[in-house]
Design a protein around this motif. Sequence first.
Motif, short mmCIF file in Angstrom:
data_model
loop_
_atom_site.label_atom_id
_atom_site.label_comp_id
_atom_site.label_asym_id
_atom_site.label_seq_id
_atom_site.Cartn_x
_atom_site.Cartn_y
_atom_site.Cartn_z
N MET A 15 0.95 -1.21 -0.03
CA MET A 15 -0.08 -0.06 0.00
C MET A 15 1.00 1.19 -0.10
N ALA A 16 1.70 1.26 0.92
CA ALA A 16 2.92 2.36 1.03
C ALA A 16 3.46 2.61 -0.66
N GLY A 17 3.70 1.48 -1.11
CA GLY A 17 4.46 1.41 -2.56
C GLY A 17 3.55 2.15 -3.64
N ILE A 18 2.26 1.61 -3.48
CA ILE A 18 1.07 2.30 -4.38
C ILE A 18 0.92 3.79 -4.24
N CYS A 19 0.78 4.26 -2.99
CA CYS A 19 0.70 5.69 -2.64
C CYS A 19 1.87 6.52 -2.98
N LEU A 20 3.13 6.30 -2.83
CA LEU A 20 4.33 6.76 -3.09
C LEU A 20 4.26 6.78 -4.77
N THR A 21 3.91 5.81 -5.58
CA THR A 21 3.98 6.00 -6.95
C THR A 21 2.71 6.80 -7.45
N ALA A 22 1.73 6.71 -6.74
CA ALA A 22 0.51 7.61 -7.12
C ALA A 22 0.99 8.93 -6.88
N ALA A 23 1.70 9.42 -5.89
CA ALA A 23 2.19 10.81 -5.53
C ALA A 23 3.01 11.29 -6.55
N PHE A 24 4.06 10.20 -7.11
CA PHE A 24 5.14 10.58 -7.96
C PHE A 24 4.44 10.67 -9.24
N THR A 25 3.47 9.96 -9.97
CA THR A 25 2.77 10.30 -11.09
C THR A 25 2.03 11.53 -11.13
N ILE A 26 1.46 12.00 -10.24
CA ILE A 26 0.57 13.31 -10.20
C ILE A 26 1.81 14.17 -10.15
N TRP A 27 3.04 14.01 -9.29
CA TRP A 27 4.02 15.23 -9.37
C TRP A 27 4.59 15.40 -10.94
N ASN A 28 4.45 14.33 -11.67
CA ASN A 28 4.73 14.51 -13.22
C ASN A 28 4.08 14.95 -13.88
N GLY A 29 2.80 15.30 -13.41
CA GLY A 29 1.75 15.82 -14.24
C GLY A 29 0.87 14.63 -14.76
N GLY A 30 0.95 13.67 -14.41
CA GLY A 30 0.15 12.51 -14.96
C GLY A 30 -0.73 11.91 -13.93
N GLY A 31 -1.05 10.77 -13.78
CA GLY A 31 -1.72 10.27 -12.82
C GLY A 31 -3.14 10.47 -12.50
N SER A 32 -3.82 10.61 -13.74
CA SER A 32 -5.35 10.70 -14.08
C SER A 32 -6.13 9.88 -13.22
N TYR A 33 -5.35 8.67 -13.00
CA TYR A 33 -6.42 7.39 -12.32
C TYR A 33 -5.42 7.02 -10.90
N ALA A 34 -4.76 8.18 -10.63
CA ALA A 34 -3.85 7.80 -9.30
C ALA A 34 -5.13 7.66 -8.06
N ALA A 35 -6.00 8.44 -7.97
CA ALA A 35 -7.03 8.46 -6.83
C ALA A 35 -7.59 7.20 -6.95
N PRO A 36 -8.12 6.83 -8.08
CA PRO A 36 -9.01 5.57 -7.85
C PRO A 36 -8.16 4.25 -7.44
N ALA A 37 -6.80 4.38 -8.00
CA ALA A 37 -5.79 3.20 -7.65
C ALA A 37 -5.62 3.19 -6.38
N VAL A 38 -5.56 4.52 -5.68
CA VAL A 38 -5.03 4.31 -4.26
C VAL A 38 -6.54 3.93 -3.20
#
Length: 375
Positions: A15-38
């Motif tokens: 879970m920690a890995g998923i959250c860090l990856t989601a935050a990183f993708t959002i930081w890079n301007g992507g992560g449109s599906y980060a919230a549903p993934a988390v």
Amino acid sequence: MLDELFSIWPHVIAMAGICLTAAFTIWNGGGSYAAPAVTVALAHLLFRWAGGQWYYRRAKRQNPTFWMNFFIISALTSGTAWGASITLLLRGTSPSDRYLILTIACVIIQSATARAFMAPLPLIGQTCILIVQIVGVSLYHGDWIIAPAAILFAGFQLGHMRSLIRFRLRQLQVEAEKDALLQEIARTNEELRLANERLQKTALTDVLTGLFNRRALDRYMEANDPRQNAELLPYSVILFDVDHFKPFNDTYGHQAGDACLAAIGAALRAMPLPPGHMVARYGGEEFVMILPRTDAAAALTLAETIREKLSTLEIPVPEASARITVSLGVSSFGPGSTDTPLRLVRRADTALYRAKQLGRNRVEQEDAAATTIDA
């Protein structure tokens, strides 16, 4: 094994890995599906936590098969949930972020691999579900690098799982063989102990009468010497034999004589004696009773009880039954005496000889001036 399989910590780390990856993708301007993934990952984490709590609180009330089946469902659910979280993160991200996401997937798969030897099929199924989802979304996006890389990694991990499982199976086989050997040793030791007890009992028991034999008598008198333990005083001995036993044998035969001695042994064994007292076959038709903590009066009373009891025995003889009588000699000494049990037996033998001279079927005490009980 189930305690470790239901541990929540591997899922917390994932879970920690998923959250860090989601935050990183959002930081890079992507992560449109980060919230549903988390959200999916968090829902799965709560599901595994609730399942673990249920197991730890009620494991003793259910059988292991129930919990193993529940774990299989949980493992397949984990593969689906983690796969869904990873595929959601892969959507709408840059190629560089996808490699980071694939790394997190590899970590999750590696965690399953490390525990595969405990539950091979559920964890292999979990890994396959995760890989299928990653490969599917990669091919959907036309990413022809992640898909083969994921397949190769999965193949490597499955091979590693196979090695771990084979190693664990060999280990379990060795442990089972060791347990079987230990059980066999324990069983053999118990058989030896019982055999030694039977041998010792046989060595100290008269086969015909079931009473202690002369060897056991000697050991008993050596271990219960009042000179070594004054608490054994007063101390008494009753020595007795069957009256006219030779004519009985001559009349009815030696088999009847053996039956007579066996009946006497059974009657003596059935008598309620205080703890620490001993009855033994002294030799031939003679018997002896050793009575620590018993004074002369009590010994005389017991001797008369023996005489009366044995006189009522019905001895089976050819075509009829017969009765016998016994003569008894009693000797005792009280506190302050330095006599030995063996000397007391000799004095009881003197009293027995006097009982024979005075007509048999009677009790005589060692002192000629002492009380005499006649039939």
